[in-house]
Design a protein around this motif. Structure first.
Motif, short mmCIF file in Angstrom:
data_model
loop_
_atom_site.label_atom_id
_atom_site.label_comp_id
_atom_site.label_asym_id
_atom_site.label_seq_id
_atom_site.Cartn_x
_atom_site.Cartn_y
_atom_site.Cartn_z
N GLN A 1 0.88 -1.07 -0.13
CA GLN A 1 0.13 0.03 -0.11
C GLN A 1 0.83 1.30 0.16
N ALA A 2 2.10 1.05 -0.49
CA ALA A 2 3.06 2.10 -0.55
C ALA A 2 2.57 3.41 -1.22
N TYR A 3 3.11 4.67 -1.08
CA TYR A 3 3.19 5.61 -1.86
C TYR A 3 4.84 6.03 -2.47
N TRP A 4 4.73 6.73 -3.27
CA TRP A 4 5.74 7.24 -4.07
C TRP A 4 5.92 8.50 -4.33
N LEU A 5 6.81 9.41 -3.74
CA LEU A 5 6.77 10.77 -4.05
C LEU A 5 7.95 11.03 -5.07
N LEU A 6 7.49 11.54 -6.34
CA LEU A 6 8.49 11.79 -7.38
C LEU A 6 8.47 13.40 -7.85
N SER A 7 9.64 13.89 -7.91
CA SER A 7 10.04 15.21 -8.47
C SER A 7 11.20 15.14 -9.49
N ASP A 8 11.01 15.84 -10.49
CA ASP A 8 12.12 15.76 -11.42
C ASP A 8 11.91 16.81 -12.64
N PHE A 9 12.81 16.70 -13.45
CA PHE A 9 12.35 17.51 -14.71
C PHE A 9 11.51 16.85 -15.54
N CYS A 10 11.01 17.34 -16.61
CA CYS A 10 10.35 16.92 -17.50
C CYS A 10 10.19 17.53 -19.05
N LEU A 11 9.88 16.66 -19.79
CA LEU A 11 10.01 17.21 -21.30
C LEU A 11 8.33 17.50 -21.73
N PRO A 12 7.99 18.63 -21.59
CA PRO A 12 6.38 18.91 -22.03
C PRO A 12 6.15 18.25 -23.67
N SER A 13 4.88 17.72 -23.80
CA SER A 13 4.72 16.88 -25.05
C SER A 13 4.90 17.79 -26.47
N ALA A 14 4.48 19.11 -26.15
CA ALA A 14 4.65 19.85 -27.55
C ALA A 14 4.75 21.30 -27.23
#
Ligand SMILES: C[S@@+](CC[C@H](N)C(=O)[O-])C[C@H]1O[C@@H](n2cnc3c(N)ncnc32)[C@H](O)[C@@H]1O
Length: 203
Positions: A128-141
């Motif tokens: 039942q875990a959660y995962w906290l993720l922050s990072d860079f991203c590449l918008p789709s367009a």
């Protein structure tokens, strides 16, 4: 869009899901991979003082900075264990953590090591875990994608030169997360969608 200094945007991305998380669960056993200097850890411990936290961080200098921050804030505690080694070398109990935290961590690795890291973290997470993720991203367009491509190119070249980072481009960790038991339940963009913070839950 209001201009925000990069350091502020990064910290917002790191901590932006904390109140939402607090409304969903009370973390008991937390695994933070690549904490860095304690910027996140300090706020996390203030919010969840009872959590047992394992920090896997191979940089002794970063660990010392994080520990100093905690001590100065009177929050240093034996509930926080530091493993000063790379994630893939760390002996961690499988299916035992109810929160996984990766903040600007998965972007450090080329594809195969990123996938191995995601797989190991998934194995460490309880059902039942959660995962906290922050990072860079590449918008789709659009212009945001062009801008992100430019920023990421500059950042990867800078860190390859200054820190010997072997990754040359942003690996597709969001796709890798799709091969795990986790599903995204909330996501916010920051800094014109150059950064994001997301919360995942094991399904
Ligand atoms: C870009 S920094 C991000 C630090 C912090 N999480 C933040 O939000 O600023 C990446 C961190 O991951 C750590 N790191 C690098 N390789 C690692 C590995 N194999 N296992 C665990 N941590 C690692 C680095 O020492 C560094 O502190």
């Amino acid at each position: 869009m209001k201009a925000v200094p990069m350091g502020t945007a990064l910290q917002r991305a790191r901590t932006g899901q904390l109140m939402r998380l607090a409304g969903l669960m009370e973390p008991q056993r937390v695994l933070i991979a690549g904490e860095g200097d304690g910027s996140f850890l300090l706020q996390f411990v203030q919010l969840f003082p009872e959590a047992s936290i394992t920090v896997v961080e191979p940089s002794q200098a970063m660990v010392l900075r994080a520990q100093t921050r905690l001590r100065q804030a009177g929050l240093f505690s034996e509930r926080i264990v530091f493993k000063v080694e790379p994630l893939m070398d760390a002996a961690l109990v499988e299916a035992s953590y109810d929160l996984i935290v990766t903040l600007f961590f998965l972007d450090n690795f080329e594809d195969s090591l990123m996938r191995a890291s995601v797989s190991k973290l998934n194995a460490c997470a309880s059902e039942q875990a959660y995962w906290l993720l922050s990072d860079f991203c590449l918008p789709s367009a659009g212009w945001r994608r062009l801008r992100a491509k430019l920023w990421l190119k500059v950042l990867y070249q800078f860190f390859a030169f200054s820190a010997g980072l072997s990754a040359r481009a942003l690996p597709d960790f969001e796709q890798a997360l799709q091969t795990t038991k986790f599903c995204e339940i909330h996501r916010d963009g920051h800094c014109g969608d150059l950064l994001f913070s997301a919360l995942y839950r094991a399904e």
